[in-house]
Design a protein around this motif. Structure first.
Motif, PDB file in Angstrom:
ATOM      1  N   LEU A 163       2.831 -13.475 -10.986  1.00 48.90           N
ATOM      2  CA  LEU A 163       2.686 -13.351  -9.333  1.00 48.90           C
ATOM      3  C   LEU A 163       2.602 -14.775  -9.066  1.00 48.90           C
ATOM      4  CD1 LEU A 163       0.140 -10.553  -8.946  1.00 48.90           C
ATOM      5  CD2 LEU A 163       2.657 -10.567  -8.873  1.00 48.90           C
ATOM      6  N   GLY A 164       3.525 -15.016  -7.880  1.00 48.95           N
ATOM      7  CA  GLY A 164       3.434 -16.350  -7.274  1.00 48.95           C
ATOM      8  C   GLY A 164       3.286 -15.993  -5.808  1.00 48.95           C
ATOM      9  N   GLY A 165       2.588 -17.221  -5.266  1.00 44.92           N
ATOM     10  CA  GLY A 165       2.558 -17.093  -3.675  1.00 44.92           C
ATOM     11  C   GLY A 165       1.822 -18.192  -2.922  1.00 44.92           C
ATOM     12  N   PHE A 166       1.733 -18.210  -1.660  1.00 42.94           N
ATOM     13  CA  PHE A 166       1.034 -19.598  -1.102  1.00 42.94           C
ATOM     14  C   PHE A 166      -0.216 -19.111  -0.646  1.00 42.94           C
ATOM     15  CE2 PHE A 166       0.992 -22.811   2.337  1.00 42.94           C
ATOM     16  CZ  PHE A 166       1.588 -23.763   1.648  1.00 42.94           C
ATOM     17  N   ASN A 167      -1.320 -19.590  -1.352  1.00 41.02           N
ATOM     18  CA  ASN A 167      -2.753 -19.275  -0.975  1.00 41.02           C
ATOM     19  C   ASN A 167      -2.976 -17.751  -1.736  1.00 41.02           C
ATOM     20  OD1 ASN A 167      -5.388 -19.577  -0.066  1.00 41.02           O
ATOM     21  ND2 ASN A 167      -4.874 -18.551   1.718  1.00 41.02           N
ATOM     22  N   SER A 168      -2.197 -17.366  -2.432  1.00 43.22           N
ATOM     23  CA  SER A 168      -2.228 -16.180  -3.000  1.00 43.22           C
ATOM     24  C   SER A 168      -3.267 -15.950  -3.900  1.00 43.22           C
ATOM     25  CB  SER A 168      -0.916 -15.837  -4.072  1.00 43.22           C
ATOM     26  OG  SER A 168      -0.774 -16.923  -4.748  1.00 43.22           O
ATOM     27  N   ASP A 169      -4.077 -16.752  -4.505  1.00 40.27           N
ATOM     28  CA  ASP A 169      -5.194 -16.688  -5.452  1.00 40.27           C
ATOM     29  C   ASP A 169      -6.425 -16.293  -4.579  1.00 40.27           C
ATOM     30  OD1 ASP A 169      -3.346 -17.166  -7.803  1.00 40.27           O
ATOM     31  OD2 ASP A 169      -4.721 -18.956  -8.328  1.00 40.27           O
ATOM     32  N   ARG A 170      -6.325 -16.902  -3.477  1.00 42.31           N
ATOM     33  CA  ARG A 170      -7.729 -16.562  -2.627  1.00 42.31           C
ATOM     34  C   ARG A 170      -7.437 -15.465  -1.487  1.00 42.31           C
ATOM     35  NH1 ARG A 170      -9.804 -22.460  -0.328  1.00 42.31           N
ATOM     36  NH2 ARG A 170      -7.530 -22.583   0.278  1.00 42.31           N
ATOM     37  N   PHE A 171      -6.351 -15.271  -1.279  1.00 47.48           N
ATOM     38  CA  PHE A 171      -6.074 -14.064  -0.388  1.00 47.48           C
ATOM     39  C   PHE A 171      -5.008 -12.984  -0.757  1.00 47.48           C
ATOM     40  CE2 PHE A 171      -3.815 -12.275   3.704  1.00 47.48           C
ATOM     41  CZ  PHE A 171      -4.946 -11.748   4.252  1.00 47.48           C
ATOM     42  N   ASP A 172      -3.728 -13.321  -1.171  1.00 52.87           N
ATOM     43  CA  ASP A 172      -2.782 -12.125  -0.855  1.00 52.87           C
ATOM     44  C   ASP A 172      -3.069 -11.346  -2.260  1.00 52.87           C
ATOM     45  OD1 ASP A 172      -0.448 -12.955   0.888  1.00 52.87           O
ATOM     46  OD2 ASP A 172      -1.426 -14.879   0.244  1.00 52.87           O
ATOM     47  N   ILE A 173      -3.600 -11.910  -3.718  1.00 50.78           N
ATOM     48  CA  ILE A 173      -3.897 -11.049  -4.796  1.00 50.78           C
ATOM     49  C   ILE A 173      -5.206 -10.236  -4.608  1.00 50.78           C
ATOM     50  CG2 ILE A 173      -4.215 -11.136  -7.157  1.00 50.78           C
ATOM     51  CD1 ILE A 173      -2.284 -13.495  -7.248  1.00 50.78           C
ATOM     52  N   PRO A 174      -6.323 -10.756  -4.128  1.00 48.94           N
ATOM     53  CA  PRO A 174      -7.188 -10.241  -3.814  1.00 48.94           C
ATOM     54  C   PRO A 174      -7.094  -8.913  -2.950  1.00 48.94           C
ATOM     55  CG  PRO A 174      -7.709 -12.265  -3.897  1.00 48.94           C
ATOM     56  CD  PRO A 174      -6.402 -12.496  -4.002  1.00 48.94           C
ATOM     57  N   LEU A 175      -6.373  -9.322  -1.967  1.00 50.47           N
ATOM     58  CA  LEU A 175      -6.087  -8.074  -0.912  1.00 50.47           C
ATOM     59  C   LEU A 175      -5.507  -7.040  -1.571  1.00 50.47           C
ATOM     60  CD1 LEU A 175      -6.242  -8.450   2.979  1.00 50.47           C
ATOM     61  CD2 LEU A 175      -4.851  -6.653   1.965  1.00 50.47           C
ATOM     62  N   LEU A 176      -4.306  -7.492  -2.213  1.00 50.05           N
ATOM     63  CA  LEU A 176      -3.331  -6.580  -2.600  1.00 50.05           C
ATOM     64  C   LEU A 176      -4.033  -5.530  -3.744  1.00 50.05           C
ATOM     65  CD1 LEU A 176      -0.555  -5.406  -3.064  1.00 50.05           C
ATOM     66  CD2 LEU A 176      -0.203  -7.021  -4.677  1.00 50.05           C
ATOM     67  N   ALA A 177      -4.979  -6.217  -4.579  1.00 45.60           N
ATOM     68  CA  ALA A 177      -5.566  -5.500  -5.605  1.00 45.60           C
ATOM     69  C   ALA A 177      -6.355  -4.543  -4.671  1.00 45.60           C
ATOM     70  CB  ALA A 177      -6.527  -6.468  -6.503  1.00 45.60           C
ATOM     71  N   GLU A 178      -7.189  -4.660  -3.642  1.00 45.05           N
ATOM     72  CA  GLU A 178      -7.977  -3.884  -2.985  1.00 45.05           C
ATOM     73  C   GLU A 178      -7.159  -2.824  -2.451  1.00 45.05           C
ATOM     74  OE1 GLU A 178     -11.547  -3.866  -2.484  1.00 45.05           O
ATOM     75  OE2 GLU A 178     -11.079  -5.132  -4.210  1.00 45.05           O
ATOM     76  N   GLU A 179      -5.754  -3.106  -1.946  1.00 45.39           N
ATOM     77  CA  GLU A 179      -5.036  -1.826  -1.581  1.00 45.39           C
ATOM     78  C   GLU A 179      -4.491  -1.039  -2.478  1.00 45.39           C
ATOM     79  OE1 GLU A 179      -4.942  -0.983   1.346  1.00 45.39           O
ATOM     80  OE2 GLU A 179      -3.859  -2.420   2.621  1.00 45.39           O
ATOM     81  N   LEU A 180      -4.068  -1.424  -3.827  1.00 49.93           N
ATOM     82  CA  LEU A 180      -3.791  -0.773  -4.921  1.00 49.93           C
ATOM     83  C   LEU A 180      -4.892   0.112  -5.485  1.00 49.93           C
ATOM     84  CD1 LEU A 180      -1.465  -3.270  -6.724  1.00 49.93           C
ATOM     85  CD2 LEU A 180      -0.764  -1.295  -5.829  1.00 49.93           C
ATOM     86  N   LEU A 181      -6.080  -0.428  -5.623  1.00 53.98           N
ATOM     87  CA  LEU A 181      -7.198   0.289  -6.007  1.00 53.98           C
ATOM     88  C   LEU A 181      -7.703   1.503  -5.097  1.00 53.98           C
ATOM     89  CD1 LEU A 181      -9.297  -2.668  -7.558  1.00 53.98           C
ATOM     90  CD2 LEU A 181      -8.059  -0.692  -8.979  1.00 53.98           C
ATOM     91  N   ARG A 182      -7.715   1.094  -3.918  1.00 54.87           N
ATOM     92  CA  ARG A 182      -7.900   2.018  -2.910  1.00 54.87           C
ATOM     93  C   ARG A 182      -7.070   3.236  -2.713  1.00 54.87           C
ATOM     94  NH1 ARG A 182      -7.425  -1.313   1.195  1.00 54.87           N
ATOM     95  NH2 ARG A 182      -9.545  -2.053   1.085  1.00 54.87           N
ATOM     96  N   ALA A 183      -5.785   3.055  -3.087  1.00 59.99           N
ATOM     97  CA  ALA A 183      -4.891   3.961  -3.175  1.00 59.99           C
ATOM     98  C   ALA A 183      -4.747   4.653  -4.676  1.00 59.99           C
ATOM     99  CB  ALA A 183      -3.293   3.395  -2.991  1.00 59.99           C
TER     100      ALA A 183
END
Length: 256
Positions: A90-110
């Protein structure tokens, strides 16, 4: 410079209802997948977050409640998203602190299990900050000589991130064109969960980073204060943090 890849990498960006990883929701997600053979694939979804989008957030990315009212919820999109990223770094801009954690939450929630066990992450913002100290728009201007049109559009930000990383590899000979090496370079600290509530100490053992047990080994607390585990599981902590803590507890039980 093109990326040297041993497996696909997915650059992605989220637009959300806010910045609280545990409570806020995705309203737009864009993924740009690059394969080792040079092939590319991209997909962007608008998402109904099922909660109101605050006006101050809409002022940043321009996405209103009305715009996403008839769009699918993340629960409806979760499997498509996971299918696109599951074999990739995975690659992103500020992804380690925001995008990946939030995406993980959404996936687990689903109900979609997600972890980073077989993938690495490359945070392009960290490379930029370590080298130049700027914003995404300034990074694109600095590295690529381009103006960022439609800033805070997930698709525009995603494509800018991809272009910046390639230009960074051209500019800095010391950066190795390898995703594992770039991931290590962009990692700020070694943490066990995305939210940084459980980290690793110098002995590579998990410790709590918050509260009354800050700096104490997780194994020790699970043994001497088992109620602390139950409190975290029933309190308003990120789902991925709870998952990591459960895995540590199960590992401890299995080694007895």
């Amino acid at each position: 410079m093109e990326l040297k890849l041993n497996k696909p990498i997915c650059f992605f960006d989220l637009e959300t209802t806010g910045i609280d990883i545990g409570k806020d929701r995705i309203v737009e997600i864009s993924i740009f997948k690059v394969f080792p053979n040079g092939n590319k694939e991209s997909k962007t979804w608008l998402v109904n977050p099922t909660i109101p989008i605050p006006p101050q957030t809409t002022a940043v990315h321009g996405i209103t409640d009305e715009k996403v009212a008839n769009e699918p919820t993340f629960a409806e999109l979760a499997q498509q998203v996971h299918n696109m990223i599951k074999d990739s770094d995975l690659g992103g801009f500020n992804s380690d602190r925001f995008d990946i954690p939030l995406l993980a939450e959404e996936l687990l929630r689903a109900g979609v299990d997600f972890d980073m066990k077989n993938k690495v992450s490359v945070d392009v913002q960290t490379i930029f900050h370590k080298m130049e100290e700027r914003t995404l728009s300034a990074a694109l201007k600095f590295y690529c000589g381009k103006n960022l049109e439609n800033a805070h559009s997930a698709e525009a930000d995603t494509m800018a991130t991809y272009e910046i990383l390639k230009a960074q590899l051209d500019r800095y000979p010391d950066l190795e064109n390898d995703m594992k090496s770039l991931s290590e370079f962009t990692t700020r600290k070694k943490i066990a969960d995305f939210a940084g509530m459980i980290a690793f100490d110098q002995d590579n053992e998990e410790i709590f980073t918050f509260g009354k047990h800050k700096g104490v080994k997780v194994d020790k607390i699970l043994e001497t204060e088992p109620g602390y585990f139950s409190w975290i599981q029933n309190a308003d902590f990120p789902l991925y943090t709870k998952k990591v803590l459960t895995a540590i507890k199960l590992r401890k039980l299995n080694t007895k």
